[in-house]
Design a protein around this motif. Structure first.
Motif, short mmCIF file in Angstrom:
data_model
loop_
_atom_site.label_atom_id
_atom_site.label_comp_id
_atom_site.label_asym_id
_atom_site.label_seq_id
_atom_site.Cartn_x
_atom_site.Cartn_y
_atom_site.Cartn_z
N GLU A 430 0.74 -1.64 -0.08
CA GLU A 430 0.32 0.19 0.12
C GLU A 430 0.54 1.32 -0.23
O GLU A 430 0.84 2.43 -0.63
N ALA A 431 2.43 1.43 0.78
CA ALA A 431 2.75 2.63 0.38
C ALA A 431 3.24 2.53 -0.45
O ALA A 431 3.44 3.74 -1.40
N GLN A 432 3.87 1.63 -1.29
CA GLN A 432 4.84 1.72 -2.58
C GLN A 432 3.59 2.27 -2.98
O GLN A 432 3.68 2.92 -3.94
N LEU A 433 2.75 1.96 -3.70
CA LEU A 433 0.72 2.60 -4.60
C LEU A 433 1.32 3.98 -3.92
O LEU A 433 1.36 4.72 -5.02
N GLU A 434 1.09 4.35 -3.27
CA GLU A 434 1.32 5.60 -2.69
C GLU A 434 1.90 6.61 -3.41
O GLU A 434 1.97 7.64 -3.58
N GLN A 435 3.40 6.08 -2.62
CA GLN A 435 4.58 6.67 -3.43
C GLN A 435 4.67 6.73 -4.72
O GLN A 435 4.50 7.25 -5.54
N ASN A 436 4.36 5.63 -5.66
CA ASN A 436 4.00 5.64 -6.93
C ASN A 436 3.20 6.73 -7.32
O ASN A 436 3.14 7.22 -7.94
N ALA A 437 2.15 6.55 -6.56
CA ALA A 437 0.93 7.78 -7.27
C ALA A 437 1.42 9.36 -6.88
O ALA A 437 1.31 9.92 -7.59
N LYS A 438 2.28 8.88 -5.91
CA LYS A 438 2.62 11.24 -6.05
C LYS A 438 3.94 11.52 -7.08
O LYS A 438 4.15 12.67 -7.11
N ARG A 439 4.90 10.04 -6.99
CA ARG A 439 5.41 11.03 -8.35
C ARG A 439 5.13 9.99 -9.94
O ARG A 439 5.88 10.24 -10.17
N ARG A 440 3.60 10.54 -9.87
CA ARG A 440 3.24 10.13 -11.20
C ARG A 440 3.52 11.37 -12.26
O ARG A 440 4.05 12.65 -10.90
N ARG A 441 4.48 11.21 -13.07
CA ARG A 441 4.51 12.55 -13.83
C ARG A 441 4.00 12.36 -15.29
O ARG A 441 4.08 10.97 -15.57
N PRO A 442 3.66 13.46 -15.91
CA PRO A 442 3.65 13.60 -17.13
C PRO A 442 4.41 12.83 -18.37
O PRO A 442 5.48 12.98 -18.14
#
Lengths: 661, 237
Positions: A430-442
């Motif tokens: 879960e934590a990693q998924l949140e991390q990934n969501a934060k690191r989204r870039r166009p």
């Protein structure tokens, strides 16, 4: 001031939002003091605020009203919350309905979502500015990013935005404290709905805009009936297939592609839309070196799949190059380019294609039957986008029936299959998924992608289309060349053109370089030839040196014309590559480098002037025209000069220059 | 006419006019902000004929300011000569005025739609009003809007258009403004920085913050700043 290109008149309808009217009706029903939802008071420290409702009450009311079970009522309630008609008082960022004692409140109608008008960015900017004014550092990261973006592109309005934000803030302060709290909650909830934080799904995704209001009933005018009649007539005229056949085809397609469907089977390593991890996209880039196993498997499904995948097409191209039937694919690609290209360049493209592939004695002649050739040549008198369709289809079928099968059994394909990778599935916490969501870039801007494509195309053109008219003239005995042209084989061994260059030990002829075209050989050639920036000068040089060694051979302008041809072929993409776009996204900071220094130096008009002069200078001994030699008689006036032949388009009234040089 | 030939009086008049327009623009902002604040109560439980009257009055005031400001800005722009000193200022005002007109027109459209949904002509319509949790009224806001002063407010006795006409009038005005005057919108530089500065009066906010802290001690919920209302929740039922 927003630029309005379309005078809206309320006509940009968003059909998915047509349900909003119905939700509103339900919300209004909920307000009824007798039959509506029970409300209670929310207690704050200094005051109480009425009209708070609990989640379970909402669910109960909906279930009772529509006679549905609790699960469905909960889903419907969540939908109302997601649309913004009800907002949660705790955990305000998660727009779901919790069927317990968590509190909610109704949104004021001013902040209801409307079908007729989209939510304006100006308002969002004012809201963010207000929050900033109230207390610095109150904005979250994603809000701060949006704010900076808005500041950039709404820069001219910024004075207005700040002024309005200040005034709205002051106006809001005039109200009593509890009302202020309520208003703040409402406004915040409104923007959570319409500008959702990253990693959340928004219910406001409304799909395409339509020009017609789907809620309106269409009037039955004669025009309306005329349209209906036309539609039905066209439906009747359509060709039909037996349902057993079409169903069989669908079943076959479904079973073949079942494992490739990301809805049915998980994609490896992980679906980027779900986990926000873009490894899958990186592994499946259009021109990646090593494709994935799934991708390679798709190429075996049908020829169309192979061709539409750029990596597959590249593999196929490599295979054809080894088999020396690359002109088929090149012709097919040129036709695609014609079909999809800009209208301005269409005429020239069509003519160039004719000269390169279809004319007699063309450098990359393709083998199509007489009837198709007739039709095509006639059509080329008035070229349009689809003039080469018949020939293209013929070649496509040829490749499909012949080369495709051989490709699938070839070592090239087997090699690619072996090297293909099968990535492991990701397992994110879960934590990693949140991390990934934060690191989204166009992703990369489409302008940059297009430039890369053009670069690729230019590189491809530069590695040399194989000019078969020069093959036999200049090559050292290369055994597999026999495949190419039957006539040539007999003569190449007898041709006096086989010279050994004094410096040829490390320097193969330009044509075999073009054939071989592996980077290694090019580099070898370049190193020998001179400037390493492009190998065009090297070709010219090498040909010059070749000429010196063959006094009996006529002065060859063939190699020069080859270089000119290559340059020409390379020009268009390089010109595109040199256009500098105004894109703010500096992905990787890389400026697109045009292909070679030389091609860009040539201005466009000159290119066109060169167009109609492929002077093919072939000595009579080595007639390799891969067509029946009826028109040798035409060449007789030319033979005196050693066989100067021009390829001219048959539809042009150009005076054939007899013996002109 | 050469700038040097302009008499002192002319320069002074022009300066006065520009300042007038700036103040009028500030007034317009104030009125439209109050209008918006009142519009958010439409359809809620405190909606009523009183609120709607106040809305009407505020709208009329806004209309008066708009028409006067439009006329004066137009004169200023058309009278502008080459290399006029306050060219940038006047253009900036123009762009701000355009944006605020647009923004106001949006609010007007919303108000029109809401008044159609909640007609309030019959008694039973009151039952449909949404229970939003508002308790007080918006009279203070209306008073704030009414306090606005512009030099021409009392002088110009123009017509009082109804809502529909007003919206259409603004449409016409916007089109005309875009076509008649050739001001490059994108060339305007803002004078405010990105964050727009701070409001001086934060006392209320501090009070609310204190409440959060005290609440935190009791219920121990989240410390997030934004969540002050959520934090203040205390179920004592």
């Amino acid at each position: 001031m927003t630029i309005r290109n379309v005078r809206d008149h309320g006509q940009r309808y968003r059909p998915r939002m047509a349900c909003l009217k119905k939700v509103e009706a339900v919300v209004l029903e909920m307000q009824d003091p007798k039959t509506g939802v029970k409300s209670q008071t929310q207690r704050l420290v200094i005051t109480t605020i009425p009209h708070a409702i609990t989640g379970e009450d909402i669910v109960a009311w909906i279930a009772n009203r529509f006679k549905i079970d609790a699960m469905e009522a909960r889903a419907m309630g969540t939908m109302m919350v997601a649309f913004g008609y009800i907002y949660p008082l705790q955990d305000h960022k998660r727009l779901i309905l919790k069927p317990d004692t968590s509190l909610y409140r109704f949104q004021t109608p001013y902040f209801w979502p409307a079908q007729q008008w989209p939510v304006e960015d100006t308002d969002y900017a004012i809201y963010l500015a207000k929050r900033n004014i109230r207390k610095k550092g109150m904005l979250e990261l994603y809000e701060q990013e949006e704010y900076n973006n808005l500041y950039k592109w709404m820069n001219h309005k910024w004075d207005f935005i700040v002024m309005q934000a200040k005034e709205q803030y002051r106006a809001g302060k005039e109200r009593k404290k509890p009302d202020r709290v309520v208003f703040d909650c409402q406004e915040r909830a409104y923007w959570v709905v319409h500008r959702p934080p990253p990693g959340t799904v928004s219910a406001m995704d409304y799909g395409h805009e339509r020009m017609v209001d789907p809620n309106l009933k269409e009037k039955k005018t004669p025009d309306y009936y005329r349209r209906i009649i036309m539609f039905i007539q066209q439906s009747i005229m359509r060709p039909r297939v037996k349902s057993s056949v079409s169903i069989g085809a669908i079943v076959k397609y479904a079973t073949t592609c079942r494992e490739h469907d990301p809805f049915l089977y998980p994609c490896l390593p992980s679906n980027p839309w779900l986990t926000d991890d873009i490894t899958y996209w990186n592994l499946n880039m259009p021109n990646v070196e090593i494709p994935t196993k799934m991708r390679v498997e798709r190429w075996t499904f049908s020829f169309g799949e192979l061709l539409t995948d750029p990596r597959g097409r590249a593999d196929f191209r490599l295979f054809l190059k080894k088999e020396f039937s690359g002109e088929n694919l090149a012709f097919w690609e040129a036709c695609e380019d014609l079909k999809w290209g800009t209208a301005a360049t269409m005429k020239e493209k069509a003519q160039q294609i004719y000269k390169t592939f279809l004319a007699r004695g063309a450098p990359r002649w393709i083998n199509i039957d007489g009837k198709t050739m007739d039709v095509t040549v006639k059509g080329l008198a008035h070229p349009h986008r689809y003039v080469l369709d018949a020939a293209q289809t013929h070649i496509y079928m040829l490749m499909k029936k012949d080369s495709y099968g051989r490709y699938l059994k070839s070592p090239v394909f087997k090699e690619t299959q072996k090297k293909a990778i099968a990535p492991e599935a990701h397992r994110f916490s879960e934590a990693q998924l949140e991390q990934n969501a934060k690191r989204r870039r166009p992703s990369l801007s489409p302008i940059i992608l297009r430039q890369q494509e053009e670069e690729q195309k230019a590189k491809l053109a530069a590695t040399g289309p194989v000019d078969i008219t020069q093959l036999c003239r200049f090559t050292a005995p290369v055994p597999h060349l026999a495949v190419y042209t039957g006539i040539c084989e007999a003569q190449s061994t007898a041709s006096p053109g086989l010279m050994t260059l004094p410096n040829s030990a490390a320097c193969p002829s330009p044509i075999s370089v073009a054939i071989d075209s592996t980077p290694a050989s090019e580099r070898r050639f370049d190193g020998n030839g001179g400037p390493s920036s492009s190998h065009f000068p090297s070709i010219a040089e090498a040909s010059v040196s070749e000429e010196d060694n063959q006094p009996p051979a006529p002065k060859s302008r063939m190699a020069l014309s080859l270089s000119r041809f290559l340059r020409r072929g390379c020009n268009a993409p390089s010109v595109f590559a040199s256009l500098s776009p105004k894109c703010g996204v500096a992905s990787g900071g890389g400026k697109v480098q045009p292909l070679g220094v030389e091609p860009l130096a040539q201005p466009q008009p000159r290119r066109i002037a060169n167009f109609f002069q492929i002077k093919v200078d072939i000595p009579p001994e080595c007639r390799i025209y891969p067509i029946d030699s009826e028109d040798e008689e035409d060449d007789s006036p030319d033979t005196a000069r050693g066989g100067v032949k021009e390829i001219i388009c048959p539809w042009e009234t150009v005076t054939k220059q007899d013996g002109a040089g | 006419m050469n700038r040097w030939r302009q008499s002192v009086v002319e320069i002074q008049t022009r300066k006065r006019q520009v300042n007038e327009c700036e103040r009028a623009q500030a007034a317009l902002s104030k009125v439209t902000a109050c209008f918006q604040q009142m519009a958010t109560s439409l359809g809620s439980n405190i909606d009523g004929s009183f609120l709607r009257e106040e809305l009407e009055e505020t709208r009329t005031v806004a209309h008066k300011i708009c028409s006067g400001l439009h006329r004066r800005l137009l004169t200023l722009l058309t009278e502008m000569e080459q290399g006029q000193e306050d060219k940038e200022q006047v253009e900036r005002l123009w762009v701000i005025f355009l944006s605020s007109l647009e923004n106001f027109q949006q609010d007007l459209k919303k108000v029109k739609a809401l008044q159609e949904i909640f007609p309030l002509t019959q008694r039973k319509d009151r039952q449909a009003l949404v229970n939003t949790g508002y308790a007080g009224g918006t009279s203070e806001v209306a008073a704030r809007a009414a306090m606005v002063q512009t030099p021409w407010l009392s002088i110009d006795e123009t017509e009082r258009p109804d809502l529909k006409t007003h919206i259409r009038g603004i449409d016409v005005l916007l089109e005309e403004m875009l076509q008649r005057v050739n001001v490059p919108l994108w060339s305007v530089e803002p004078t405010q920085e990105a964050d727009g500065g701070q409001e001086e009066d934060e006392s209320l906010e501090d009070m609310m913050e204190v409440e959060v802290v005290s609440q935190n001690n009791i219920s121990g919920c989240c410390h997030h700043h934004n969540c002050k209302v959520g934090c203040l929740l205390c179920l004592l039922s």
